[in-house]
Motif scaffolding. Structure first.
Motif, PDB file in Angstrom:
ATOM      1  N   ALA A 142      60.869   0.503  13.362  1.00 16.19           N
ATOM      2  CA  ALA A 142      61.540   1.760  13.035  1.00 16.19           C
ATOM      3  C   ALA A 142      60.821   2.545  11.945  1.00 16.19           C
ATOM      4  N   THR A 143      60.100   1.866  11.046  1.00 15.40           N
ATOM      5  CA  THR A 143      59.362   2.605  10.025  1.00 15.40           C
ATOM      6  C   THR A 143      58.128   3.242  10.650  1.00 15.40           C
ATOM      7  N   ALA A 144      57.555   4.224   9.955  1.00 16.44           N
ATOM      8  CA  ALA A 144      56.346   4.877  10.461  1.00 16.44           C
ATOM      9  C   ALA A 144      55.213   3.868  10.608  1.00 16.44           C
ATOM     10  N   SER A 145      55.052   2.982   9.626  1.00 18.26           N
ATOM     11  CA  SER A 145      53.956   2.007   9.683  1.00 18.26           C
ATOM     12  C   SER A 145      54.164   0.996  10.805  1.00 18.26           C
ATOM     13  N   ALA A 146      55.399   0.541  11.018  1.00 19.74           N
ATOM     14  CA  ALA A 146      55.665  -0.420  12.093  1.00 19.74           C
ATOM     15  C   ALA A 146      55.371   0.197  13.456  1.00 19.74           C
ATOM     16  N   LYS A 147      55.797   1.435  13.656  1.00 12.84           N
ATOM     17  CA  LYS A 147      55.521   2.104  14.930  1.00 12.84           C
ATOM     18  C   LYS A 147      54.022   2.339  15.103  1.00 12.84           C
ATOM     19  N   LEU A 148      53.347   2.673  14.014  1.00 10.06           N
ATOM     20  CA  LEU A 148      51.909   2.907  14.084  1.00 10.06           C
ATOM     21  C   LEU A 148      51.170   1.635  14.498  1.00 10.06           C
ATOM     22  N   PHE A 149      51.485   0.518  13.839  1.00 11.32           N
ATOM     23  CA  PHE A 149      50.828  -0.746  14.180  1.00 11.32           C
ATOM     24  C   PHE A 149      51.088  -1.118  15.636  1.00 11.32           C
ATOM     25  N   LEU A 150      52.302  -0.896  16.092  1.00 16.85           N
ATOM     26  CA  LEU A 150      52.633  -1.237  17.471  1.00 16.85           C
ATOM     27  C   LEU A 150      51.907  -0.321  18.451  1.00 16.85           C
ATOM     28  N   ALA A 151      51.732   0.941  18.073  1.00 15.22           N
ATOM     29  CA  ALA A 151      51.031   1.891  18.943  1.00 15.22           C
ATOM     30  C   ALA A 151      49.577   1.494  19.153  1.00 15.22           C
ATOM     31  N   TYR A 152      48.983   0.845  18.149  1.00 15.84           N
ATOM     32  CA  TYR A 152      47.580   0.439  18.234  1.00 15.84           C
ATOM     33  C   TYR A 152      47.416  -1.044  18.569  1.00 15.84           C
TER      34      TYR A 152
END
Length: 255
Positions: A142-152
Motif C-alpha cells: 500500500a505504501t509508495a515504496s512497497a508498490k514500487l518494489f512490486l512493480a519492478y
C-alpha cells in the motif's frame, strides 16, 4: 519448573569461528594453531577443524611456516563494506539536499525478502511529523515504496507475493482489488515512480522512485508528508527532484 535452555551447537560453533577471525589485527596479522588454541582455551584439534572451514571459504590462508593470515575473500568483503558505506554516505548527502529544499521526510529504503527496510531517514523539521511506518509487500502493498518494489519485481517474486498475500484495507483508499492493483503496478513500471495517497495511513501521501542497478531494484528513494501540507503540484516537484537524485546516486554506484 522449566529445564534450562541448551545452547545451540550451531550458534556456538559459529561464535567460535567468528572469535578466531576477530583475533587477526594489524598488531598480530598471523597466528599459529597452537597460539589460537592457547588464546581461546580450546583443543588444537578443534582449532584445526575451524581453520579448515575458514580455509575452504578462502577467509584465511596458511603460510609455509604453518601460520595463518586473512585470505582474499576477506578483502572482497571489506571492499563490499567500503562501497556500501560510501553508497549510503552519498545517498545521505543527497537526501539532506532534498530535506533542505522541501522540509519533508526523506527515506532511503531497501527490499529485504518481503519487508521494506529504511536504511536512512531524514526527518522533516516541521512541527508536525509523521510516525515511522514499516512498509511491506505483505499482507498487501500500500505504501509508495512497497508498490514500487512490486512493480519492478521479478516474475518469481511476484508469484511468491501473490501466493502469500491477501487483500487488506488499511484505509478506505487502499487498492484492494487485485486487477486494479496490477494495473497500478504496470503504470508504475512504465512511468518510473509510484504515489501513495492515504492508501497505507490516513492523511499521509508519498512518492517513491527506484534506484536501478543492473536489472534489479533493491533500493528506492521516497518522500512522505501529511496530505494537508502538500498539494498535487508539490508532489510533482518532489517526484522530479527524487528522480534527479536517484540518477546521481545510480551514477555513483556504477562508477
Amino acid at each position: 519448573m522449566h529445564a534450562p535452555a541448551i545452547p545451540s551447537l550451531a550458534n556456538s560453533t559459529a561464535d567460535r569461528v567468528i572469535e578466531i577471525l576477530l583475533l587477526f589485527s594489524y598488531e598480530k596479522p598471523a597466528w599459529t594453531a597452537l597460539e589460537l588454541a592457547q588464546k581461546m582455551d580450546m583443543p588444537r584439534s578443534t582449532v584445526y577443524r575451524y581453520l579448515g572451514s575458514l580455509k575452504n571459504s578462502q577467509l584465511i590462508l596458511e603460510d609455509g611456516d604453518g601460520s595463518f593470515r586473512l585470505g582474499p575473500k576477506i578483502q572482497v568483503l571489506a571492499s563490499v563494506g567500503r562501497a556500501t558505506t560510501s553508497y549510503l554516505g552519498l545517498a545521505r548527502e543527497e537526501m539532506l539536499k532534498l530535506s533542505d529544499r522541501f522540509n519533508e521526510t526523506v527515506l532511503f529504503n531497501e527490499l529485504v525478502d518481503f519487508d521494506v527496510v529504511t536504511l536512512e531517514r531524514i526527518e522533516s523539521r516541521q512541527r508536525i511529523r509523521l510516525a515511522s511506518t514499516r512498509g511491506s509487500l505483505l499482507p498487501w502493498p500500500a505504501t509508495a515504496s512497497a508498490k514500487l518494489f512490486l512493480a519492478y519485481a521479478s516474475p518469481e517474486k511476484l508469484s511468491q507475493v501473490w501466493s502469500l498475500s491477501r487483500p487488506h484495507a488499511y484505509t478506505s483508499s487502499t487498492i484492494v482489488d487485485k486487477d486494479a492493483l496490477l494495473y497500478e503496478l504496470k503504470k508504475i513500471a512504465h512511468e518510473g515512480y509510484a504515489y501513495s495517497d492515504e492508501e497505507r495511513d490516513e492523511g499521509v501521501v508519498g512518492v517513491s522512485v527506484p534506484i536501478i542497478t543492473g536489472h534489479e531494484v533493491k533500493h528506492c528513494l521516497s518522500m512522505v508528508a501529511p496530505k494537508f501540507r502538500v498539494g498535487a503540484q508539490d508532489l510533482e516537484q518532489m517526484r522530479d527532484a527524487l528522480l534527479e537524485t536517484a540518477k546521481v546516486i545510480t551514477r555513483h554506484r556504477s562508477d
